[in-house]
Design a protein around this motif. Structure first.
Motif, PDB file in Angstrom:
ATOM      1  N   ALA A  51      11.691 -10.100   8.523  1.00 20.13           N
ATOM      2  CA  ALA A  51      12.702  -9.470   7.666  1.00 20.13           C
ATOM      3  C   ALA A  51      13.303  -8.222   8.318  1.00 20.13           C
ATOM      4  N   PHE A  52      12.463  -7.472   9.027  1.00 27.06           N
ATOM      5  CA  PHE A  52      12.917  -6.206   9.616  1.00 27.06           C
ATOM      6  C   PHE A  52      13.123  -6.272  11.126  1.00 27.06           C
ATOM      7  N   ASP A  53      12.799  -7.425  11.741  1.00 26.94           N
ATOM      8  CA  ASP A  53      12.899  -7.587  13.189  1.00 26.94           C
ATOM      9  C   ASP A  53      12.078  -6.517  13.915  1.00 26.94           C
ATOM     10  N   ILE A  54      10.802  -6.420  13.524  1.00 27.93           N
ATOM     11  CA  ILE A  54       9.870  -5.453  14.116  1.00 27.93           C
ATOM     12  C   ILE A  54       8.565  -6.171  14.451  1.00 27.93           C
ATOM     13  N   ILE A  55       7.699  -5.475  15.181  1.00 29.33           N
ATOM     14  CA  ILE A  55       6.347  -5.964  15.455  1.00 29.33           C
ATOM     15  C   ILE A  55       5.360  -4.938  14.898  1.00 29.33           C
ATOM     16  N   ILE A  56       4.463  -5.397  14.038  1.00 25.03           N
ATOM     17  CA  ILE A  56       3.419  -4.537  13.486  1.00 25.03           C
ATOM     18  C   ILE A  56       2.130  -4.886  14.225  1.00 25.03           C
ATOM     19  N   THR A  57       1.620  -3.949  15.012  1.00 27.06           N
ATOM     20  CA  THR A  57       0.426  -4.221  15.816  1.00 27.06           C
ATOM     21  C   THR A  57      -0.808  -4.355  14.941  1.00 27.06           C
ATOM     22  N   MET A  58      -1.837  -4.952  15.513  1.00 26.23           N
ATOM     23  CA  MET A  58      -3.104  -5.098  14.784  1.00 26.23           C
ATOM     24  C   MET A  58      -3.680  -3.724  14.429  1.00 26.23           C
ATOM     25  N   ASN A  59      -3.527  -2.751  15.331  1.00 27.66           N
ATOM     26  CA  ASN A  59      -4.016  -1.400  15.047  1.00 27.66           C
ATOM     27  C   ASN A  59      -3.290  -0.797  13.846  1.00 27.66           C
ATOM     28  N   MET A  60      -1.978  -0.997  13.792  1.00 22.34           N
ATOM     29  CA  MET A  60      -1.213  -0.491  12.646  1.00 22.34           C
ATOM     30  C   MET A  60      -1.652  -1.197  11.363  1.00 22.34           C
ATOM     31  N   GLN A  61      -1.816  -2.507  11.445  1.00 23.84           N
ATOM     32  CA  GLN A  61      -2.228  -3.270  10.259  1.00 23.84           C
ATOM     33  C   GLN A  61      -3.537  -2.743   9.702  1.00 23.84           C
ATOM     34  N   ALA A  62      -4.446  -2.380  10.581  1.00 22.54           N
ATOM     35  CA  ALA A  62      -5.759  -1.906  10.154  1.00 22.54           C
ATOM     36  C   ALA A  62      -5.660  -0.605   9.364  1.00 22.54           C
ATOM     37  N   GLU A  63      -4.615   0.183   9.628  1.00 22.07           N
ATOM     38  CA  GLU A  63      -4.453   1.475   8.961  1.00 22.07           C
ATOM     39  C   GLU A  63      -3.630   1.387   7.670  1.00 22.07           C
ATOM     40  N   ILE A  64      -2.958   0.269   7.454  1.00 21.81           N
ATOM     41  CA  ILE A  64      -2.062   0.131   6.300  1.00 21.81           C
ATOM     42  C   ILE A  64      -2.822  -0.501   5.135  1.00 21.81           C
ATOM     43  N   GLU A  65      -3.009   0.282   4.074  1.00 19.55           N
ATOM     44  CA  GLU A  65      -3.743  -0.224   2.911  1.00 19.55           C
ATOM     45  C   GLU A  65      -2.881  -0.317   1.663  1.00 19.55           C
ATOM     46  N   THR A  66      -1.765   0.439   1.630  1.00 22.10           N
ATOM     47  CA  THR A  66      -0.923   0.464   0.430  1.00 22.10           C
ATOM     48  C   THR A  66       0.519   0.084   0.768  1.00 22.10           C
ATOM     49  N   VAL A  67       1.266  -0.240  -0.263  1.00 20.03           N
ATOM     50  CA  VAL A  67       2.685  -0.563  -0.096  1.00 20.03           C
ATOM     51  C   VAL A  67       3.426   0.631   0.512  1.00 20.03           C
ATOM     52  N   GLY A  68       3.126   1.833   0.024  1.00 22.32           N
ATOM     53  CA  GLY A  68       3.780   3.034   0.543  1.00 22.32           C
ATOM     54  C   GLY A  68       3.525   3.242   2.024  1.00 22.32           C
ATOM     55  N   GLN A  69       2.292   2.989   2.464  1.00 23.64           N
ATOM     56  CA  GLN A  69       1.972   3.125   3.887  1.00 23.64           C
ATOM     57  C   GLN A  69       2.747   2.100   4.716  1.00 23.64           C
ATOM     58  N   LEU A  70       2.918   0.904   4.180  1.00 23.54           N
ATOM     59  CA  LEU A  70       3.689  -0.116   4.885  1.00 23.54           C
ATOM     60  C   LEU A  70       5.153   0.301   4.985  1.00 23.54           C
ATOM     61  N   VAL A  71       5.705   0.810   3.896  1.00 23.18           N
ATOM     62  CA  VAL A  71       7.108   1.282   3.906  1.00 23.18           C
ATOM     63  C   VAL A  71       7.279   2.360   4.969  1.00 23.18           C
ATOM     64  N   ASP A  72       6.342   3.305   5.033  1.00 24.65           N
ATOM     65  CA  ASP A  72       6.397   4.358   6.043  1.00 24.65           C
ATOM     66  C   ASP A  72       6.335   3.786   7.456  1.00 24.65           C
ATOM     67  N   ALA A  73       5.457   2.814   7.652  1.00 23.97           N
ATOM     68  CA  ALA A  73       5.312   2.199   8.977  1.00 23.97           C
ATOM     69  C   ALA A  73       6.591   1.474   9.396  1.00 23.97           C
ATOM     70  N   VAL A  74       7.196   0.743   8.455  1.00 25.39           N
ATOM     71  CA  VAL A  74       8.452   0.033   8.751  1.00 25.39           C
ATOM     72  C   VAL A  74       9.552   1.040   9.086  1.00 25.39           C
ATOM     73  N   ALA A  75       9.644   2.108   8.303  1.00 28.33           N
ATOM     74  CA  ALA A  75      10.663   3.130   8.543  1.00 28.33           C
ATOM     75  C   ALA A  75      10.491   3.739   9.935  1.00 28.33           C
ATOM     76  N   LYS A  76       9.251   3.984  10.320  1.00 26.84           N
ATOM     77  CA  LYS A  76       8.961   4.561  11.637  1.00 26.84           C
ATOM     78  C   LYS A  76       9.332   3.583  12.750  1.00 26.84           C
ATOM     79  N   LEU A  77       8.986   2.304  12.563  1.00 29.37           N
ATOM     80  CA  LEU A  77       9.290   1.294  13.572  1.00 29.37           C
ATOM     81  C   LEU A  77      10.798   1.048  13.703  1.00 29.37           C
ATOM     82  N   LYS A  78      11.499   1.154  12.592  1.00 31.32           N
ATOM     83  CA  LYS A  78      12.959   0.945  12.623  1.00 31.32           C
ATOM     84  C   LYS A  78      13.655   2.147  13.259  1.00 31.32           C
ATOM     85  N   GLY A  79      12.951   3.291  13.241  1.00 32.51           N
ATOM     86  CA  GLY A  79      13.420   4.519  13.874  1.00 32.51           C
ATOM     87  C   GLY A  79      14.777   4.918  13.479  1.00 32.51           C
TER      88      GLY A  79
END
Length: 80
Positions: free
Chosen positions: A52-80
């Motif tokens: 959906a966002f044309d990004i790659i979420i690494t396994m390390n990032m996945q391990a740190e993401i526990e909530t919807v808000g954390q995922l939104v933050d991670a996507v925003a950071k990856l989209k830069g």
């Protein structure tokens, strides 16, 4: 750049097919606890978000993401 609210909405759209219990989503909704997803569901969902966002979420990032808000933050950071 897509703003945070737009990212949340797109993430929510991606969660919908996997949200079997119809949990109301908030920033603090957890994938393991609230949505009760197993690892296979998480992998399918991550693939959908990556597409959906044309990004790659690494396994390390996945391990740190526990909530919807954390995922939104991670996507925003990856989209830069």
């Amino acid at each position: 750049m897509t703003d945070r609210a737009q990212i949340f909405d797109i993430v929510a759209e991606q969660i919908a097919p996997f949200n079997k219990k119809g949990i109301a989503l908030t920033e603090s909704t957890t994938f393991a606890g609230d949505l009760e997803w197993d690892s296979l569901t998480v992998m399918d969902f991550v693939a959908a978000v990556e597409d959906a966002f044309d990004i790659i979420i690494t396994m390390n990032m996945q391990a740190e993401i526990e909530t919807v808000g954390q995922l939104v933050d991670a996507v925003a950071k990856l989209k830069g």
